[in-house]
Write a protein that holds these residues in place. Structure first.
Motif, PDB file in Angstrom:
ATOM      1  N   HIS A  63       0.860  -1.181   0.000  1.00 22.10           N
ATOM      2  CA  HIS A  63       0.000   0.000   0.000  1.00 22.10           C
ATOM      3  C   HIS A  63       0.898   1.233   0.000  1.00 22.10           C
ATOM      4  CE1 HIS A  63      -3.563  -2.429   1.017  1.00 22.10           C
ATOM      5  NE2 HIS A  63      -2.741  -3.088   1.811  1.00 22.10           N
ATOM      6  N   ASN A  64       0.701   2.105  -0.973  1.00 20.91           N
ATOM      7  CA  ASN A  64       1.488   3.328  -1.036  1.00 20.91           C
ATOM      8  C   ASN A  64       1.112   4.276   0.090  1.00 20.91           C
ATOM      9  OD1 ASN A  64       3.069   2.746  -3.325  1.00 20.91           O
ATOM     10  ND2 ASN A  64       1.346   3.244  -4.649  1.00 20.91           N
ATOM     11  N   VAL A  65       2.096   5.033   0.528  1.00 20.49           N
ATOM     12  CA  VAL A  65       1.902   6.037   1.572  1.00 20.49           C
ATOM     13  C   VAL A  65       2.141   7.399   0.922  1.00 20.49           C
ATOM     14  CG1 VAL A  65       2.679   6.876   3.828  1.00 20.49           C
ATOM     15  CG2 VAL A  65       2.727   4.411   3.325  1.00 20.49           C
ATOM     16  N   TYR A  66       1.147   8.266   1.007  1.00 16.98           N
ATOM     17  CA  TYR A  66       1.201   9.581   0.371  1.00 16.98           C
ATOM     18  C   TYR A  66       1.118  10.675   1.428  1.00 16.98           C
ATOM     19  CZ  TYR A  66      -0.513   6.718  -3.534  1.00 16.98           C
ATOM     20  OH  TYR A  66      -0.672   5.742  -4.474  1.00 16.98           O
ATOM     21  N   THR A  67       1.672  11.820   1.110  1.00 12.82           N
ATOM     22  CA  THR A  67       1.466  12.997   1.947  1.00 12.82           C
ATOM     23  C   THR A  67       0.982  14.136   1.067  1.00 12.82           C
ATOM     24  OG1 THR A  67       3.748  13.764   1.699  1.00 12.82           O
ATOM     25  CG2 THR A  67       3.272  12.369   3.600  1.00 12.82           C
ATOM     26  N   LYS A  68       0.195  15.000   1.665  1.00  9.66           N
ATOM     27  CA  LYS A  68      -0.276  16.206   0.989  1.00  9.66           C
ATOM     28  C   LYS A  68      -0.527  17.248   2.060  1.00  9.66           C
ATOM     29  CE  LYS A  68      -5.100  14.668   0.938  1.00  9.66           C
ATOM     30  NZ  LYS A  68      -6.245  14.342   0.107  1.00  9.66           N
ATOM     31  N   THR A  69      -0.656  18.474   1.636  1.00 11.60           N
ATOM     32  CA  THR A  69      -0.943  19.569   2.551  1.00 11.60           C
ATOM     33  C   THR A  69      -2.271  20.186   2.147  1.00 11.60           C
ATOM     34  OG1 THR A  69       1.409  19.992   2.792  1.00 11.60           O
ATOM     35  CG2 THR A  69      -0.064  21.747   3.476  1.00 11.60           C
ATOM     36  N   ILE A  70      -3.124  20.404   3.129  1.00 14.78           N
ATOM     37  CA  ILE A  70      -4.411  21.054   2.878  1.00 14.78           C
ATOM     38  C   ILE A  70      -4.554  22.232   3.833  1.00 14.78           C
ATOM     39  CG2 ILE A  70      -5.488  18.939   2.016  1.00 14.78           C
ATOM     40  CD1 ILE A  70      -6.939  18.667   4.694  1.00 14.78           C
ATOM     41  N   SER A  71      -5.479  23.103   3.522  1.00 16.11           N
ATOM     42  CA  SER A  71      -5.709  24.249   4.398  1.00 16.11           C
ATOM     43  C   SER A  71      -6.413  23.788   5.670  1.00 16.11           C
ATOM     44  CB  SER A  71      -6.565  25.297   3.687  1.00 16.11           C
ATOM     45  OG  SER A  71      -7.893  24.823   3.542  1.00 16.11           O
ATOM     46  N   ARG A  72      -6.271  24.562   6.696  1.00 17.11           N
ATOM     47  CA  ARG A  72      -6.949  24.262   7.959  1.00 17.11           C
ATOM     48  C   ARG A  72      -8.463  24.212   7.748  1.00 17.11           C
ATOM     49  NH1 ARG A  72      -5.013  25.012  13.214  1.00 17.11           N
ATOM     50  NH2 ARG A  72      -6.645  24.646  14.735  1.00 17.11           N
ATOM     51  N   ALA A  73      -8.982  25.128   6.935  1.00 18.43           N
ATOM     52  CA  ALA A  73     -10.427  25.156   6.671  1.00 18.43           C
ATOM     53  C   ALA A  73     -10.882  23.846   6.031  1.00 18.43           C
ATOM     54  CB  ALA A  73     -10.772  26.350   5.782  1.00 18.43           C
ATOM     55  N   GLU A  74     -10.108  23.340   5.072  1.00 21.22           N
ATOM     56  CA  GLU A  74     -10.458  22.080   4.426  1.00 21.22           C
ATOM     57  C   GLU A  74     -10.375  20.930   5.429  1.00 21.22           C
ATOM     58  OE1 GLU A  74      -9.140  19.242   0.666  1.00 21.22           O
ATOM     59  OE2 GLU A  74      -8.159  21.183   0.930  1.00 21.22           O
ATOM     60  N   ALA A  75      -9.363  20.938   6.277  1.00 20.15           N
ATOM     61  CA  ALA A  75      -9.216  19.895   7.299  1.00 20.15           C
ATOM     62  C   ALA A  75     -10.414  19.901   8.245  1.00 20.15           C
ATOM     63  CB  ALA A  75      -7.918  20.092   8.069  1.00 20.15           C
ATOM     64  N   GLU A  76     -10.868  21.085   8.623  1.00 21.88           N
ATOM     65  CA  GLU A  76     -12.020  21.178   9.522  1.00 21.88           C
ATOM     66  C   GLU A  76     -13.285  20.631   8.868  1.00 21.88           C
ATOM     67  OE1 GLU A  76     -11.918  25.274  10.751  1.00 21.88           O
ATOM     68  OE2 GLU A  76     -10.396  24.856  12.282  1.00 21.88           O
TER      69      GLU A  76
END
Length: 145
Positions: A63-76
């Motif tokens: 299983h591949n492991v990925y990282t990404k960055t999202i805005s705090r608003a999107e995370a909420e």
């Protein structure tokens, strides 16, 4: 990295199947531990004696492991179900949130280091599962050489 990713796999599995939430973890040189909170009424139904085999079955496939960055608003907006971190516990000054995703196993806010694929995780053993309160368990794991 192996322990950290393995903890994600275990917590993702227990969240998907038993709605468990990881409340803490710790990684040492020789072992790692994960504490999880469950609904009290489901605790009796969880086959903890089969947990190691269930996780090994998942890890039998890469299983591949990925990282990404999202805005705090999107995370909420995503926090219900997909992202299990309590967003309001993160510092208010943190506007960008790093997400780690392991295919369909886990998606979580995390700043730690991980393997690129779960096939990099060595064989492991669950050393101990302890009751840590009426609805909490502590799982201690060890990578095998």
């Amino acid at each position: 990295m192996q322990y950290h990713t393995l903890l994600h796999v275990i917590s993702g599995y227990l969240y998907e199947h038993y709605n468990a939430l990881a409340t803490s973890s710790q990684i040492e040189k020789e072992h790692a531990r994960l504490e999880l909170s469950f609904s009290p009424e489901i605790m009796e139904e969880i086959p903890f004696d089969q947990l190691e085999q269930s996780i090994k079955k998942i890890l039998a496939q890469p299983h591949n492991v990925y990282t990404k960055t999202i805005s705090r608003a999107e995370a909420e907006l995503k926090k219900a179900g997909v992202i299990k971190t309590v967003i309001h516990l993160l510092p208010a000054s943190l506007n960008e949130i790093r997400i780690v995703q392991i295919n369909d196993i886990d998606e979580q806010t995390c700043g730690g280091t991980h393997v690129n694929n779960t096939n990099e995780i060595k064989d492991f053993s669950i050393m101990k599962i302890q009751q840590k309160g009426p609805a909490k368990k502590r799982i201690k794991i060890q990578l095998l050489d």
